[in-house]
Design an enzyme around this catalytic site. Structure first.
Site, PDB file in Angstrom:
ATOM      1  N   GLU A  47       7.503  -0.733   4.117  1.00 42.53           N
ATOM      2  CA  GLU A  47       8.669  -1.429   3.598  1.00 42.53           C
ATOM      3  C   GLU A  47       8.325  -1.835   2.170  1.00 42.53           C
ATOM      4  OE1 GLU A  47       9.873  -4.890   5.859  1.00 42.53           O
ATOM      5  OE2 GLU A  47      11.382  -5.378   4.342  1.00 42.53           O
ATOM      6  N   ARG A 272      -3.974  -3.076  14.418  1.00 38.96           N
ATOM      7  CA  ARG A 272      -3.975  -3.226  12.963  1.00 38.96           C
ATOM      8  C   ARG A 272      -5.345  -3.701  12.501  1.00 38.96           C
ATOM      9  NH1 ARG A 272       0.567  -5.465  11.522  1.00 38.96           N
ATOM     10  NH2 ARG A 272      -0.029  -6.395   9.559  1.00 38.96           N
ATOM     11  N   LYS A 282       1.696  -9.124   4.183  1.00 36.37           N
ATOM     12  CA  LYS A 282       2.388  -9.115   2.900  1.00 36.37           C
ATOM     13  C   LYS A 282       3.033 -10.462   2.599  1.00 36.37           C
ATOM     14  CE  LYS A 282       4.254  -5.067   3.583  1.00 36.37           C
ATOM     15  NZ  LYS A 282       5.205  -3.962   3.501  1.00 36.37           N
TER      16      LYS A 282
HETATM   17  P1  ATP Z   1       2.555  -6.810   6.780  1.00 35.77           P
HETATM   18  O1  ATP Z   1       2.268  -7.451   8.086  1.00 35.77           O
HETATM   19  O2  ATP Z   1       1.432  -6.835   5.825  1.00 35.77           O
HETATM   20  O3  ATP Z   1       3.825  -7.279   6.164  1.00 35.77           O
HETATM   21  P2  ATP Z   1       3.955  -4.560   7.691  1.00 35.77           P
HETATM   22  O4  ATP Z   1       3.604  -3.946   8.982  1.00 35.77           O
HETATM   23  O5  ATP Z   1       5.178  -5.368   7.666  1.00 35.77           O
HETATM   24  O6  ATP Z   1       2.700  -5.297   7.124  1.00 35.77           O
HETATM   25  P3  ATP Z   1       4.894  -2.171   6.518  1.00 35.77           P
HETATM   26  O7  ATP Z   1       5.221  -1.901   5.115  1.00 35.77           O
HETATM   27  O8  ATP Z   1       5.997  -2.198   7.503  1.00 35.77           O
HETATM   28  O9  ATP Z   1       4.086  -3.513   6.547  1.00 35.77           O
HETATM   29  O10 ATP Z   1       3.733  -1.201   7.006  1.00 35.77           O
HETATM   30  C1  ATP Z   1       3.742   0.184   6.836  1.00 35.77           C
HETATM   31  C2  ATP Z   1       2.834   0.780   7.871  1.00 35.77           C
HETATM   32  O11 ATP Z   1       1.512   0.283   7.722  1.00 35.77           O
HETATM   33  C3  ATP Z   1       3.286   0.442   9.270  1.00 35.77           C
HETATM   34  O12 ATP Z   1       3.198   1.610  10.058  1.00 35.77           O
HETATM   35  C4  ATP Z   1       2.323  -0.603   9.702  1.00 35.77           C
HETATM   36  O13 ATP Z   1       2.164  -0.580  11.087  1.00 35.77           O
HETATM   37  C5  ATP Z   1       1.057  -0.230   8.946  1.00 35.77           C
HETATM   38  N1  ATP Z   1       0.229  -1.404   8.724  1.00 35.77           N
HETATM   39  C6  ATP Z   1       0.577  -2.561   8.144  1.00 35.77           C
HETATM   40  N2  ATP Z   1      -0.430  -3.447   8.170  1.00 35.77           N
HETATM   41  C7  ATP Z   1      -1.475  -2.829   8.761  1.00 35.77           C
HETATM   42  C8  ATP Z   1      -2.808  -3.214   9.084  1.00 35.77           C
HETATM   43  N3  ATP Z   1      -3.281  -4.424   8.801  1.00 35.77           N
HETATM   44  N4  ATP Z   1      -3.598  -2.298   9.697  1.00 35.77           N
HETATM   45  C9  ATP Z   1      -3.137  -1.085   9.982  1.00 35.77           C
HETATM   46  N5  ATP Z   1      -1.897  -0.664   9.714  1.00 35.77           N
HETATM   47  C10 ATP Z   1      -1.056  -1.516   9.116  1.00 35.77           C
HETATM   48 MG    MG Z   2       6.809  -4.055   8.707  1.00 31.77          MG
END
Ligand code: ATP
Ligand code: MG
Length: 574
Positions: A47, A272, A282
């Protein structure tokens, strides 16, 4: 001039065959069963509401890695369904970070927003099939009606709205007739489901906001669960890999695709990445950037890809790290020392070593000719003789590290002290014969030494030994630089473990950065390109800053120290 080795462009980690993990095993099984016509097609779906962090790198390495390994494809798809938090700046940073990490989406750059019209039509199809309805409850009421883990929910009074009325209202939602929050479209599933996500989840909401790509065209936006499975389906994804928190959403992922009778990828969840002494969310990273706790997203203390890059991390070290931590089904926290170990290992082999003095103490060699400047031969990297040698100027006035001298040396201190002899690396033995101090403060201002010409570049002919070898630079020939040293961003190993009444920002480390402004570097570093990496002997790995860097003002960031704390941790774990 120092020969710099070109960074290799290959994307294979150091291990020859990828470490197996359960996702890889599923893919192999599916290929053997000729599922999905033997295709492998993954995607990385960020995102664009912040910069990518090292957790995302794990997901990137996994998705692109699996596609590369099995001759498949991996898409980069922006999950841009929330116009209020998303910006083009983030889109650009994400593209450049994925590229920098060494991965390539070719012509497969997609945006969920490209599918808004298609998604709208799918929503209409659900309404027509009696599987979705427009609900006028407020957000609070919806929450109330939803029930809890132990109590079933209650049907919304709007659940039985006739299809025709739903279609009419949904069209008018799209046309902009209603205020934000006044109505939503919900899937009609089961208000008594044991899975809260299945209790008639919201699939469209009204939001009069400007979208970074579609502008004012839409005032209704699909929710993540609806948009994500459909984007995967539209793109023909085979294995939709995501993090564990979506496990409970998988029944919903499957429900939408089954009800709409469309192509159906499989969602697979993995744990994760959590890293000690930092945060990988984020939302939290946005907060420390916005509140000015760090100097932007690419501050070298940040766990963002941009921060790690500026700090001096290589893409290869990050890929090796992602390979080493593996892919598991259970959440855990990785010690940040492992990340540091990976970069140290990589840089040890490929960057030149140089001499730099961070906290200079002047040394005058009394018996050295006043005007003589000798060129001492220094080895660029003992790990790689191919990197050759260079000349380092030696003269009567030098700088050594303040820490390398003690007037009253404690027992285990073998470096320079009054009356003591040490070796200057690649140069001579010197002996301290005098200390000049500030009369008022007692601060040591300079040292007087003698040198033994017979020890040039080697040992003493009479066989006498010294217990320490110090790095040094020539006072006149060296250049001045600012050097920034970093410590953990947080003082607490798990800053997410917040005591009541506190905020995670309370655990930020006030000493996470130390700026030294009068460092001296050997002259070969003049003109070092921004982003170039070195080992400063005995001090660590450093990288020329790529932002605060001009031809006149040199700024270096310490990537990592030479101290391997990981080896110690590994030993105690065994
Ligand atoms: P955050 O919790 O940091 O906001 P998010 O999951 O909302 O992360 P996205 O932009 O939706 O962020 O993530 C893109 C991809 O990266 C998704 O498939 C998500 O599952 C993966 N991802 C995000 N954070 C991690 C992490 N700490 N370890 C592994 N994969 C991750
Ligand atoms: Mg997300």
């Amino acid at each position: 001039m120092i020969k710099k080795k070109k960074e290799t462009a290959d994307i294979t980690p150091s291990v020859s065959s990828p470490t197996s993990n359960f996702i890889r095993d599923i893919v192999i099984e599916d290929l053997n069963a000729k599922k999905y016509d033997s295709r492998v097609h993954t995607r990385f779906p960020p995102e664009p509401n912040g910069y990518l962090h090292i957790g995302h790198a794990k997901s990137i390495c996994l998705n692109f890695g699996i596609a590369n390994e099995f001759g498949g494809l991996c898409n980069l798809r922006f999950d841009d369904t929330n116009p209020t938090k998303e910006e083009s700046e983030y889109v650009e940073s994400i593209k450049s970070d994925v590229t920098w990490l060494g991965f390539n989406w070719d012509d497969r750059l997609f945006y969920a927003s490209d599918y808004f019209e298609q998604m709208y039509q799918y929503a209409v199809q659900l309404i027509n099939d009696g599987k979705a309805y427009v609900c006028d409850l407020s957000a609070d009421e919806i929450r109330e009606y939803r029930g809890t883990l132990t109590q079933p929910g209650k049907d919304s009074p709007y659940r039985t709205r006739p299809v025709k009325e739903n279609i009419d209202l949904f069209e008018r939602m799209r046309a902009g007739e209603f205020k934000d929050g006044s109505r939503v479209l919900r899937a009609k599933i089961d208000m008594a489901s044991g899975n809260l996500n299945m209790r008639d989840p919201v699939i469209y909401r009204i939001l009069h906001a400007t979208h970074h790509r579609t502008g004012e065209k839409w005032c209704i936006y699909p929710m993540y669960d609806f948009a994500h499975c459909l984007s995967d389906s539209i793109e023909g994804i085979t294995h939709s890999v995501c993090t564990l928190e979506f496990e409970d959403h998988r029944p919903l992922y499957d429900w939408f695709l089954n009800e709409l009778k469309v192509y159906h990828p499989q969602q697979i969840e993995f744990a994760r990445l959590n890293l000690s002494y930092t945060v990988l969310s984020k939302r939290k990273l946005v907060e420390i950037v916005d509140k000015g706790f760090v100097n932007g997203w690419d501050d070298p203390r940040m766990p963002t890809i941009a921060g790690l890059r500026r700090r001096g991390y290589t893409p290869k070290a990050i890929r090796i790290f992602c390979e080493r931590i593996g892919v598991a089904k259970r959440d855990s926290t990785v010690d940040i020392a492992l990340l540091e170990y990976c970069i140290r290992e990589h840089l040890n082999k490929c960057v030149p070593r140089v001499m730099a003095v961070l906290r200079p103490l002047r040394v005058i060699i009394d018996n050295y000719p006043e005007t003589l400047v000798e060129e001492m031969e220094a080895i660029n990297n003992p790990e790689d003789p191919g990197m050759g040698t260079r000349k380092v100027p030696f003269s009567r006035t030098l700088y050594i590290e303040r820490d390398d001298f003690r007037e009253d040396p404690p027992k285990e201190f073998y470096r320079l002290a009054p009356g003591r002899e040490v070796r200057l690396r690649y140069a001579y033995f010197i002996k301290c014969i005098g200390v000049v101090k500030d009369e008022q403060t007692g601060e040591v201002l300079e040292l007087h030494c003698t040198y033994d010409p017979a020890t040039r570049g080697g040992d003493a002919p009479d066989g006498r030994k010294v217990k320490a070898t110090l790095h040094w630079v020539s006072a006149e020939q060296s250049i001045t630089a600012e050097v920034r040293l970093f410590n953990h961003l947080f003082v607490k190993a798990d800053p997410n473990d917040i005591e009541s009444g506190s905020n995670f920002t309370d655990y930020l480390n006030p000493d996470s950065m130390e700026v030294l402004t009068s460092c001296r570097l050997e002259p070969g570093l003049e003109g070092a390109a921004p982003g170039s990496r070195y080992q400063f002997e005995r001090l660590g790995y450093f990288c020329a800053d790529s932002v605060n860097y001009t031809d006149k003002a040199y700024v270096f960031n310490r990537t990592v120290t030479l101290r391997d704390t990981w080896a110690k941790i590994e030993k105690t774990q065994k």
